[in-house]
Write an enzyme that holds these catalytic residues in place. Sequence first.
Site, short mmCIF file in Angstrom:
data_model
loop_
_atom_site.label_atom_id
_atom_site.label_comp_id
_atom_site.label_asym_id
_atom_site.label_seq_id
_atom_site.Cartn_x
_atom_site.Cartn_y
_atom_site.Cartn_z
N ASP A 11 -54.52 -19.31 -5.76
CA ASP A 11 -53.46 -18.38 -6.08
C ASP A 11 -53.64 -17.18 -5.01
OD1 ASP A 11 -52.21 -19.67 -8.07
OD2 ASP A 11 -53.52 -18.89 -9.43
N ASP A 130 -43.67 -22.90 -15.03
CA ASP A 130 -44.36 -22.11 -16.00
C ASP A 130 -43.70 -22.04 -17.46
OD1 ASP A 130 -46.10 -21.55 -13.66
OD2 ASP A 130 -45.01 -19.48 -13.40
#
Length: 252
Positions: A11, A130
């Site tokens: 990330d 998500d």
Amino acid sequence: MLSKRIIPCLDVKEGRVVKGIQFVDIRDAGDPVELAKVYDEQGADELVFLDISASHEGKKTMIDVVRSVASELAIPFTVGGGIRTLEDIKETLRNGADKVSLNSSAVQRPELITQGADYFGSQCIVVAIDAKYDEDAGNWRVFTHGGRTPTEWLVTDWAKEAVKLGAGEILLTSMNQDGEKTGFDLPLLKVVQEVVSVPVIASGGAGSSEHFHEVFTEVDADAALAASIFHYKETSVQNVKAYLKEKGVPVR
């Protein structure tokens, strides 16, 4: 049974690898190029690079970092974050990515999935979802923009739609489990695997080698992704693979 894939995830925010818990409390985890080299040497099957600030802040994926990471890798490399158009997909793949991950842009412009799949093939298009459990709905809801924005989509409906539109793979992250290190969200993974025919990558919650064993034996996920336990050297890709081999789970 096909070999299971172990996938570290980078990330990236403003050129640095970061990691949070349930998408907040972000802390630094290192340089993306250096970490990519380490994971390649450790025997990772693939690498995922997500520019977590791109969609939210309205900027394009950091192509220069993508290029630098790709130059160090001999394994498949998926890049996501801020990819909004077919031109963005082309640019990302031209600069070294093997696949692109579409999340917010896919929900906002579902035709982008089809455009990418038609142009490059479904194998290049990963739809990242998500998901957060919605008590009122009794189901998981899809969130966009780095987990900030709830949508009308329930995760099973969106997963089916994404595959119908051309997604070749689903990267499924449990927001409830993200960074908690208490194990993957097996119920979430089960409901999605029941409705799609493409590979599902489990993401969110890895805290030990046992958690990888659970997700591969109890749910039969195709791949499992982790970040913090690898970045902060709580375990390694080699250790996880050695444990899985010992338990009879096929790994490369």
